[in-house]
Motif scaffolding. Structure first.
Motif, PDB file in Angstrom:
ATOM      1  N   ILE A 279       0.826  -1.209   0.000  1.00  0.00           N
ATOM      2  CA  ILE A 279       0.000   0.000   0.000  1.00  0.00           C
ATOM      3  C   ILE A 279       0.860   1.259   0.000  1.00  0.00           C
ATOM      4  N   ALA A 280       1.908   1.261   0.822  1.00  0.00           N
ATOM      5  CA  ALA A 280       2.701   2.475   1.008  1.00  0.00           C
ATOM      6  C   ALA A 280       3.601   2.783  -0.186  1.00  0.00           C
ATOM      7  N   ALA A 281       3.991   1.775  -0.907  1.00  0.00           N
ATOM      8  CA  ALA A 281       4.949   2.000  -1.992  1.00  0.00           C
ATOM      9  C   ALA A 281       4.240   2.113  -3.342  1.00  0.00           C
ATOM     10  N   ASN A 282       4.660   3.076  -4.119  1.00  0.00           N
ATOM     11  CA  ASN A 282       4.161   3.230  -5.484  1.00  0.00           C
ATOM     12  C   ASN A 282       5.205   2.603  -6.403  1.00  0.00           C
ATOM     13  N   LEU A 283       5.181   1.266  -6.461  1.00  0.00           N
ATOM     14  CA  LEU A 283       6.209   0.527  -7.180  1.00  0.00           C
ATOM     15  C   LEU A 283       5.607  -0.246  -8.346  1.00  0.00           C
ATOM     16  N   PRO A 284       6.426  -0.622  -9.315  1.00  0.00           N
ATOM     17  CA  PRO A 284       5.942  -1.456 -10.418  1.00  0.00           C
ATOM     18  C   PRO A 284       5.457  -2.818  -9.910  1.00  0.00           C
ATOM     19  N   GLU A 285       4.587  -3.441 -10.688  1.00  0.00           N
ATOM     20  CA  GLU A 285       3.999  -4.732 -10.293  1.00  0.00           C
ATOM     21  C   GLU A 285       5.056  -5.807 -10.081  1.00  0.00           C
ATOM     22  N   VAL A 286       6.097  -5.798 -10.885  1.00  0.00           N
ATOM     23  CA  VAL A 286       7.158  -6.802 -10.753  1.00  0.00           C
ATOM     24  C   VAL A 286       7.809  -6.710  -9.373  1.00  0.00           C
ATOM     25  N   VAL A 287       8.048  -5.503  -8.938  1.00  0.00           N
ATOM     26  CA  VAL A 287       8.677  -5.294  -7.630  1.00  0.00           C
ATOM     27  C   VAL A 287       7.717  -5.711  -6.520  1.00  0.00           C
ATOM     28  N   LYS A 288       6.443  -5.374  -6.666  1.00  0.00           N
ATOM     29  CA  LYS A 288       5.446  -5.760  -5.664  1.00  0.00           C
ATOM     30  C   LYS A 288       5.329  -7.275  -5.554  1.00  0.00           C
ATOM     31  N   GLU A 289       5.378  -7.973  -6.690  1.00  0.00           N
ATOM     32  CA  GLU A 289       5.317  -9.437  -6.664  1.00  0.00           C
ATOM     33  C   GLU A 289       6.539 -10.020  -5.964  1.00  0.00           C
ATOM     34  N   ALA A 290       7.709  -9.464  -6.218  1.00  0.00           N
ATOM     35  CA  ALA A 290       8.928  -9.929  -5.556  1.00  0.00           C
ATOM     36  C   ALA A 290       8.856  -9.681  -4.058  1.00  0.00           C
ATOM     37  N   MET A 291       8.325  -8.529  -3.676  1.00  0.00           N
ATOM     38  CA  MET A 291       8.175  -8.225  -2.247  1.00  0.00           C
ATOM     39  C   MET A 291       7.199  -9.189  -1.584  1.00  0.00           C
ATOM     40  N   LEU A 292       6.133  -9.531  -2.290  1.00  0.00           N
ATOM     41  CA  LEU A 292       5.147 -10.454  -1.735  1.00  0.00           C
ATOM     42  C   LEU A 292       5.745 -11.844  -1.554  1.00  0.00           C
ATOM     43  N   LYS A 293       6.534 -12.305  -2.522  1.00  0.00           N
ATOM     44  CA  LYS A 293       7.206 -13.605  -2.386  1.00  0.00           C
ATOM     45  C   LYS A 293       8.155 -13.595  -1.200  1.00  0.00           C
ATOM     46  N   GLY A 294       8.898 -12.519  -1.052  1.00  0.00           N
ATOM     47  CA  GLY A 294       9.801 -12.401   0.096  1.00  0.00           C
ATOM     48  C   GLY A 294       9.045 -12.373   1.407  1.00  0.00           C
ATOM     49  N   SER A 295       7.885 -11.738   1.411  1.00  0.00           N
ATOM     50  CA  SER A 295       7.067 -11.680   2.623  1.00  0.00           C
ATOM     51  C   SER A 295       6.532 -13.059   2.990  1.00  0.00           C
ATOM     52  N   ILE A 296       6.176 -13.839   1.979  1.00  0.00           N
ATOM     53  CA  ILE A 296       5.673 -15.194   2.249  1.00  0.00           C
ATOM     54  C   ILE A 296       6.785 -16.058   2.836  1.00  0.00           C
ATOM     55  N   ASN A 297       7.980 -15.979   2.272  1.00  0.00           N
ATOM     56  CA  ASN A 297       9.112 -16.732   2.826  1.00  0.00           C
ATOM     57  C   ASN A 297       9.419 -16.286   4.252  1.00  0.00           C
ATOM     58  N   ASN A 298       9.391 -14.991   4.469  1.00  0.00           N
ATOM     59  CA  ASN A 298       9.645 -14.440   5.801  1.00  0.00           C
ATOM     60  C   ASN A 298       8.577 -14.903   6.790  1.00  0.00           C
ATOM     61  N   ALA A 299       7.332 -14.959   6.332  1.00  0.00           N
ATOM     62  CA  ALA A 299       6.239 -15.401   7.203  1.00  0.00           C
ATOM     63  C   ALA A 299       6.438 -16.850   7.627  1.00  0.00           C
ATOM     64  N   LEU A 300       6.870 -17.704   6.712  1.00  0.00           N
ATOM     65  CA  LEU A 300       7.103 -19.110   7.062  1.00  0.00           C
ATOM     66  C   LEU A 300       8.176 -19.243   8.144  1.00  0.00           C
ATOM     67  N   VAL A 301       9.242 -18.474   8.010  1.00  0.00           N
ATOM     68  CA  VAL A 301      10.310 -18.497   9.014  1.00  0.00           C
ATOM     69  C   VAL A 301       9.780 -17.978  10.352  1.00  0.00           C
ATOM     70  N   ASN A 302       9.036 -16.873  10.328  1.00  0.00           N
ATOM     71  CA  ASN A 302       8.517 -16.293  11.572  1.00  0.00           C
ATOM     72  C   ASN A 302       7.518 -17.221  12.262  1.00  0.00           C
ATOM     73  N   PHE A 303       6.617 -17.840  11.498  1.00  0.00           N
ATOM     74  CA  PHE A 303       5.654 -18.759  12.100  1.00  0.00           C
ATOM     75  C   PHE A 303       6.344 -19.976  12.703  1.00  0.00           C
ATOM     76  N   THR A 304       7.341 -20.489  11.997  1.00  0.00           N
ATOM     77  CA  THR A 304       8.068 -21.650  12.507  1.00  0.00           C
ATOM     78  C   THR A 304       8.765 -21.324  13.821  1.00  0.00           C
ATOM     79  N   SER A 305       9.489 -20.216  13.852  1.00  0.00           N
ATOM     80  CA  SER A 305      10.189 -19.862  15.089  1.00  0.00           C
ATOM     81  C   SER A 305       9.202 -19.518  16.204  1.00  0.00           C
ATOM     82  N   PHE A 306       8.071 -18.887  15.863  1.00  0.00           N
ATOM     83  CA  PHE A 306       7.052 -18.585  16.861  1.00  0.00           C
ATOM     84  C   PHE A 306       6.554 -19.874  17.518  1.00  0.00           C
ATOM     85  N   PHE A 307       6.172 -20.849  16.709  1.00  0.00           N
ATOM     86  CA  PHE A 307       5.620 -22.078  17.273  1.00  0.00           C
ATOM     87  C   PHE A 307       6.655 -22.857  18.068  1.00  0.00           C
ATOM     88  N   ILE A 308       7.885 -22.885  17.614  1.00  0.00           N
ATOM     89  CA  ILE A 308       8.932 -23.588  18.373  1.00  0.00           C
ATOM     90  C   ILE A 308       9.113 -22.943  19.740  1.00  0.00           C
TER      91      ILE A 308
END
Length: 86
Positions: free
Chosen positions: A32-61
């Motif tokens: 929402i905050a960034a006025n970026l091209p779609e390619v960059v937004k898609e890359a950021m979303l993929k990175g966020s999904i990977n980051n979420a998996l790491v955060n959820f795993t460490s949270f549950f452990i």
């Protein structure tokens, strides 16, 4: 730093939950905050999904460790008892 605090478990749980909340909010804020091209937004979303998996795993452990650990239970039960005697 090495003192046993009475509310330590509660503070750690708050810290862990705040990390989970951040994990949910971060991708939306970035998109929402960034006025970026779609390619960059898609890359950021993929990175966020990977980051979420790491955060959820460490949270549950860590959260399960705090709930199930006999060492944590014994250490902080003794801290509460000794603090109540003071």
């Amino acid at each position: 730093l090495w003192q046993i605090k009475q509310n330590a478990i509660l503070l750690v749980k708050i810290f862990l939950w705040s990390g989970i909340i951040y994990t949910f909010l971060q991708p939306f804020y970035s998109l929402i905050a960034a006025n970026l091209p779609e390619v960059v937004k898609e890359a950021m979303l993929k990175g966020s999904i990977n980051n979420a998996l790491v955060n959820f795993t460490s949270f549950f452990i860590w959260y399960l460790y705090l709930l199930k650990s006999k060492r944590v239970a014994n250490t902080f039960r003794n801290a509460i008892i000794s603090n109540n005697k003071l």
